[in-house]
Scaffold this active site. Sequence first.
Site, PDB file in Angstrom:
ATOM      1  N   ASP A 487       0.810  -1.225   0.000  1.00 55.48           N
ATOM      2  CA  ASP A 487       0.000   0.000   0.000  1.00 55.48           C
ATOM      3  C   ASP A 487       0.838   1.267   0.000  1.00 55.48           C
ATOM      4  OD1 ASP A 487      -2.645  -0.985   0.129  1.00 55.48           O
ATOM      5  OD2 ASP A 487      -2.373  -1.485   2.232  1.00 55.48           O
TER       6      ASP A 487
HETATM    7  C1  BGC Z   1       0.393   1.230   6.368  1.00 56.51           C
HETATM    8  C2  BGC Z   1      -0.006   0.064   5.553  1.00 56.51           C
HETATM    9  C3  BGC Z   1      -1.493   0.087   5.382  1.00 56.51           C
HETATM   10  C4  BGC Z   1      -1.921   1.408   4.775  1.00 56.51           C
HETATM   11  C5  BGC Z   1      -3.401   1.524   4.501  1.00 56.51           C
HETATM   12  C6  BGC Z   1      -0.126   2.497   5.772  1.00 56.51           C
HETATM   13  O1  BGC Z   1       0.166   3.556   6.579  1.00 56.51           O
HETATM   14  O2  BGC Z   1       1.789   1.261   6.480  1.00 56.51           O
HETATM   15  O3  BGC Z   1       0.444  -1.130   6.143  1.00 56.51           O
HETATM   16  O4  BGC Z   1      -1.885  -0.952   4.561  1.00 56.51           O
HETATM   17  O5  BGC Z   1      -1.509   2.451   5.598  1.00 56.51           O
HETATM   18  O6  BGC Z   1      -4.161   1.735   5.621  1.00 56.51           O
HETATM   19  C1  NOJ Z   2      -1.663  -3.790   5.419  1.00 58.34           C
HETATM   20  C2  NOJ Z   2      -2.830  -3.952   4.519  1.00 58.34           C
HETATM   21  O1  NOJ Z   2      -3.943  -4.364   5.262  1.00 58.34           O
HETATM   22  C3  NOJ Z   2      -2.521  -4.941   3.428  1.00 58.34           C
HETATM   23  O2  NOJ Z   2      -3.588  -5.021   2.536  1.00 58.34           O
HETATM   24  C4  NOJ Z   2      -1.280  -4.525   2.710  1.00 58.34           C
HETATM   25  O3  NOJ Z   2      -1.032  -5.460   1.705  1.00 58.34           O
HETATM   26  C5  NOJ Z   2      -0.120  -4.380   3.667  1.00 58.34           C
HETATM   27  N1  NOJ Z   2      -0.481  -3.451   4.684  1.00 58.34           N
HETATM   28  C6  NOJ Z   2       1.156  -3.913   2.989  1.00 58.34           C
HETATM   29  O4  NOJ Z   2       1.128  -2.564   2.672  1.00 58.34           O
END
Ligand code: BGC
Ligand code: NOJ
Length: 815
Positions: A487
Amino acid sequence: MKYGHFDDAAREYVVTRPDTPLPWINYLGCEAYFGLISNTAGGYSFYKDARLRRLTRYRYNNAPYDIGGRYIYLRDNADGKFWSPSWMPVRSALDEYTCRHGMGYTIIRSVSHQIEAETRYFVPMGENLEIWELTLTNLREKTADISVFSAVEFCLWDALDDSTNIQRNFSTGQMEFVEEVIYHKTEYRERRDHFAYFACSEKLAGFDTQREAFLGAYRGWDSPAVVEAGESTDSIAHGWQPIGSHHVKVHLKAGESIKVIFILGYQENLKDAKFDPPDSQTINKKTVKPIIAKYLQPKNVEAAFSALRDYWDELLGKLQVNTPDEHTNRMVNVWNAYQCMITFNMSRSASYFESGIGRGMGYRDSNQDLLGFVHMIPERARERILDLAATQLKNGGAYHQFQPLTKRGNNDVGSGFNDDPAWLVLAVAAYLKETGDWTILDAPVQYENEAGSETPLYEHLQRSLQYTIDRLGPNDLPLIGRADWNDCLNLNCFSDTPGQSFQTTTNKDGKVAESVFIAGLYVLVTKEMAEIARHCQDGRETAKMLRAAEQMEETIWKSGWDGEWFRRAYDDFGHVLGSKENKEGQIFIEPQGICIWAGLGVEDGRAQKALDSVALYLATPHGIVLQQPAFSQYYLHLGEISSYPPGYKENAGIFCHTNPWIMIAETKIGRGDRAFDYYMRINPSKREDISELHKCEPYVYPQMIAGKDAPTHGEAKNSWLSGTAAMNFVAITQSILGIQPQFDGLEIKPVIPSSWKGFEAVRLFRGVRYEISVSRKGVGNNVSLVVEGKSVQGTIIPLPARNVKTLKVSAFIGL
Ligand code: BGC
Ligand code: NOJ
């Protein structure tokens, strides 16, 4: 250092001191009513939606860290001394303390002032309430006069509004106290049809429902004025902060015990039957009274508890293994499976790291989570698939999230994560392999929840894949969109404004930046789709899918291979990322895992090369980091990934979700020792010995362990709600132990450590109990199968005749 131990036979983790490095929590409830509970009785409850129907308050990020929960205070009326049998919030020393976290229940037991207190917290199946069953025993040689006070603080339902809209909320709180039961009915006078109640089995000496009356001004939960005085004020809250507190006086002879039952519950009334009498503002209690009466009876509580145990026995009984490694056994048999069910229930909404107000259910997350629970609850997996697919866009794309209450998609945290659609195919493939229920493909499913837009689910899968093909970039690799699995790899974001969301900001047209990860994922799921199409006798689609997979593989070798590992992406300038050419971010874990899982390079040594690079550059004793070198500064063109200090989260943290992909990849090239070694590095039970460093619960996976660039290398964060649960379950059970459902039957293809002589397993699969015994007869992973005494070709056990209920399977491995 440890803070407790596993009780494998009871399927419990026993915390033996209250001051764990972080609150170690558990979940109550598995249907509609849920609670989070820590080892010191902290936490909160909600009905279905952690944000919109929050029953009790919890203030995140507080000091002390875990304050607010399901509290009981005990007061010795002889000398006025009081304490918390769960240690918090009073925190006075306890002579004995244990917290047993089990499957859907928590039991906190302590001894102080020679009074033993044991409280069992759980949610009965089929009910929207939680029970706190307190057993008090007088260990003294003389009688004891004890006051018991309960305490919860009510949330005014919408948790976000509750913590922000103070000017209104200080004036809306409303309570009732009728026939010894406390009712919380804020906003019931207007549009809410639901209320909460808090009941007690004993005659009350008093009660309170106004927080300041109970605590006293300028006092906290550690020293409520009412508890200190030993006298409730019988307060009724009008606005301010509604709470619930009962006061029970118990008189215990030497050695005597008493049970006090508290019930905290949620109840809905029909719109036109809200009030009794109808023209009043008083809650109609006709529907709730019988429920309360039932659970104030100890025998009904006992029966409900044993039903809960049966429920979990049945779920966990779907797969039980007996391997030479105790950490593997307890994670597979109990805790990893349990965590998978929790991710099914919670997605990423409510934990001690997820506030329950931030995130709905992720589309990608929910599809992946399904891989970990489909064998336990196939019917609910089916329902989940159909709900997810019904939010799909007509162009095959996906809303990034959906709301469990409404089952509608939303773009609250952004849209256009171009990997999202593909995960549906993986989830459906897993469902088909588990159940053999091909009818799901014919189910008519809407797009964007629009009536009249239905097509069979099969077409949804086709559109999901077409979505990728319709969005290829300059190198013919899939365009990344807002991000892919990672993400935080936001190649079209270019945000230079403080505080702006990386997840919703886009400053580029998205026509250049590409993802090798999505390409690998595409190959993986396209091959699954080819198999699905073959089963549906759709020859055209099968051929199309195989060709598409082949083409994408070619593209990956052309533009996604760096010589010693797979590249990660191309940025908006068309520059490569995850290559020797880069100064930072030269090698990333995700494409190595997904491409090899999809089969790339397995035959020609390139997979091995990539995995050797992983071992060399990314592996640490605490797990495999996400990339190297870490980004030492913020890069406008990379986005959130470079916003984290080196070693944390997506910037070279050990993002545990990705580690099992490497385990799976290692088994693809037959390296069981390596795969298992990686498995052990992040196995929570194995890490129990270093709890003071790891900090999170030793019974569930965290999302992240700080990487080698971090000063706190080895410290875990974000426990419970992570795709790590499902992916590790898949890696250990399907790839390492090799018990893998396939479209045509159960496959047994272990790639286990060379030192293992074998293992045993029981797997319930499509109504048949497979009793599996694996024995090593030599080196290597070659498998020969004997089913019911007859040897069978290949590694897949043919489906038995309908009347067969048990199959004995012997697998011999090695030559
Ligand atoms: C986090 C991710 C998460 C994303 C969406 C980011 O700040 O590091 O792990 O999936 O936010 O909520
Ligand atoms: C947490 C999110 O829930 C997941 O969908 C994503 O793949 C990982 N973060 C990595 O960014």
